[in-house]
Design a protein around this motif. Structure first.
Motif, PDB file in Angstrom:
ATOM      1  N   LEU A 179       0.859  -1.172   0.000  1.00  0.00           N
ATOM      2  CA  LEU A 179       0.000   0.000   0.000  1.00  0.00           C
ATOM      3  C   LEU A 179       0.902   1.231   0.000  1.00  0.00           C
ATOM      4  CD1 LEU A 179      -2.893   1.218   0.399  1.00  0.00           C
ATOM      5  CD2 LEU A 179      -2.397   1.188   2.840  1.00  0.00           C
ATOM      6  N   CYS A 180       0.645   2.114  -0.953  1.00  0.00           N
ATOM      7  CA  CYS A 180       1.412   3.362  -1.041  1.00  0.00           C
ATOM      8  C   CYS A 180       0.428   4.522  -1.113  1.00  0.00           C
ATOM      9  CB  CYS A 180       2.287   3.378  -2.289  1.00  0.00           C
ATOM     10  SG  CYS A 180       3.543   2.105  -2.324  1.00  0.00           S
ATOM     11  N   ILE A 181       0.707   5.548  -0.332  1.00  0.00           N
ATOM     12  CA  ILE A 181      -0.103   6.762  -0.371  1.00  0.00           C
ATOM     13  C   ILE A 181       0.842   7.907  -0.699  1.00  0.00           C
ATOM     14  CG2 ILE A 181      -1.621   8.315   0.917  1.00  0.00           C
ATOM     15  CD1 ILE A 181      -2.360   5.917   2.672  1.00  0.00           C
ATOM     16  N   SER A 182       0.509   8.648  -1.767  1.00  0.00           N
ATOM     17  CA  SER A 182       1.358   9.767  -2.179  1.00  0.00           C
ATOM     18  C   SER A 182       1.117  10.973  -1.277  1.00  0.00           C
ATOM     19  CB  SER A 182       1.073  10.129  -3.640  1.00  0.00           C
ATOM     20  OG  SER A 182      -0.180  10.774  -3.735  1.00  0.00           O
ATOM     21  N   ASP A 183       1.963  11.992  -1.455  1.00  0.00           N
ATOM     22  CA  ASP A 183       1.821  13.225  -0.680  1.00  0.00           C
ATOM     23  C   ASP A 183       0.490  13.919  -0.963  1.00  0.00           C
ATOM     24  OD1 ASP A 183       4.320  12.816   0.380  1.00  0.00           O
ATOM     25  OD2 ASP A 183       5.335  14.078  -1.095  1.00  0.00           O
ATOM     26  N   THR A 184      -0.089  13.651  -2.133  1.00  0.00           N
ATOM     27  CA  THR A 184      -1.362  14.291  -2.493  1.00  0.00           C
ATOM     28  C   THR A 184      -2.558  13.430  -2.095  1.00  0.00           C
ATOM     29  OG1 THR A 184      -1.287  13.334  -4.717  1.00  0.00           O
ATOM     30  CG2 THR A 184      -0.298  15.524  -4.422  1.00  0.00           C
ATOM     31  N   GLY A 185      -2.297  12.304  -1.407  1.00  0.00           N
ATOM     32  CA  GLY A 185      -3.393  11.458  -0.943  1.00  0.00           C
ATOM     33  C   GLY A 185      -3.841  10.398  -1.929  1.00  0.00           C
ATOM     34  N   LYS A 186      -3.095  10.256  -3.041  1.00  0.00           N
ATOM     35  CA  LYS A 186      -3.456   9.215  -3.999  1.00  0.00           C
ATOM     36  C   LYS A 186      -3.031   7.858  -3.453  1.00  0.00           C
ATOM     37  CE  LYS A 186      -3.199  12.020  -8.158  1.00  0.00           C
ATOM     38  NZ  LYS A 186      -2.516  12.178  -9.456  1.00  0.00           N
ATOM     39  N   LEU A 187      -3.842   6.859  -3.743  1.00  0.00           N
ATOM     40  CA  LEU A 187      -3.616   5.515  -3.252  1.00  0.00           C
ATOM     41  C   LEU A 187      -3.159   4.613  -4.399  1.00  0.00           C
ATOM     42  CD1 LEU A 187      -4.082   3.487  -0.850  1.00  0.00           C
ATOM     43  CD2 LEU A 187      -6.358   3.146  -1.797  1.00  0.00           C
ATOM     44  N   LEU A 188      -2.083   3.877  -4.196  1.00  0.00           N
ATOM     45  CA  LEU A 188      -1.606   2.902  -5.169  1.00  0.00           C
ATOM     46  C   LEU A 188      -1.980   1.524  -4.641  1.00  0.00           C
ATOM     47  CD1 LEU A 188       0.084   1.919  -7.624  1.00  0.00           C
ATOM     48  CD2 LEU A 188       2.038   1.886  -6.073  1.00  0.00           C
ATOM     49  N   VAL A 189      -2.735   0.776  -5.442  1.00  0.00           N
ATOM     50  CA  VAL A 189      -3.155  -0.572  -5.056  1.00  0.00           C
ATOM     51  C   VAL A 189      -2.503  -1.566  -6.006  1.00  0.00           C
ATOM     52  CG1 VAL A 189      -5.129  -2.115  -4.747  1.00  0.00           C
ATOM     53  CG2 VAL A 189      -5.348   0.312  -4.200  1.00  0.00           C
ATOM     54  N   GLY A 205      -4.716  -6.256  -0.039  1.00  0.00           N
ATOM     55  CA  GLY A 205      -4.428  -5.202   0.919  1.00  0.00           C
ATOM     56  C   GLY A 205      -3.821  -5.771   2.179  1.00  0.00           C
TER      57      GLY A 205
END
Length: 154
Positions: A129-139, A153
């Motif tokens: 699970l990765c969350i970018s600085d802008t709040g985007k989620l990588l699944v 997850g």
């Protein structure tokens, strides 16, 4: 490249329909495999295996099926020699079979490396699970048998 049936000639269509009609009943497995399960009620009689295994293998190979697993009960053990004549080898005795059936395997794609493990007892997966600085989620998505795709997850 696969052509739709409408673009094939009459002889080619007849051959494909004939192959489909003569194929043994199978259960689709993950990773482009099929299972011939002779332990289930309603399995065709042994004589049908002998008559239909060659056209079935041809059909599955043409469809891109990679492996064929054959679950064989001890009562029909004589079919193991017929299967061996068609390239099957012993794979394993399932732990829950109490010695009542075996599984044979045939790899159908000679141009590809056989990646069927000797005897798989489990499958390991990973998740992230990765969350970018802008709040985007990588699944991370994984391929699962039957063409279904699912997300894992943590």
């Amino acid at each position: 490249m696969r052509l739709p049936l409408s673009r094939l000639g009459a002889v080619q269509r007849a051959t494909i329909v004939s192959m489909a009609a003569s194929a043994l009943p199978v259960q689709r497995l993950p990773y482009r495999g099929v299972l011939l399960d002779w332990t289930q009620a309603g399995a065709p009689p042994p004589s049908e295996f002998e008559a239909r295994i060659a056209p079935s293998l041809e059909r599955w190979t043409a469809e891109g099926v990679k492996s064929c697993m054959f679950k064989l009960p001890i009562e029909n053990a004589g079919l193991a020699s017929v299967a061996a004549q068609h390239g099957f080898v012993f794979h394993h005795v399932p732990l829950d079979a109490d010695g009542r059936h075996v599984v044979l395997k045939r790899w159908l794609q000679p141009r590809l490396t056989d990646k069927v493990p000797p005897f798989a007892t489990h499958q390991v997966g990973i998740a992230g699970l990765c969350i970018s600085d802008t709040g985007k989620l990588l699944v991370v998505r994984e391929w699962r048998g039957g063409g279904r795709r699912g997300a894992r997850g943590p």
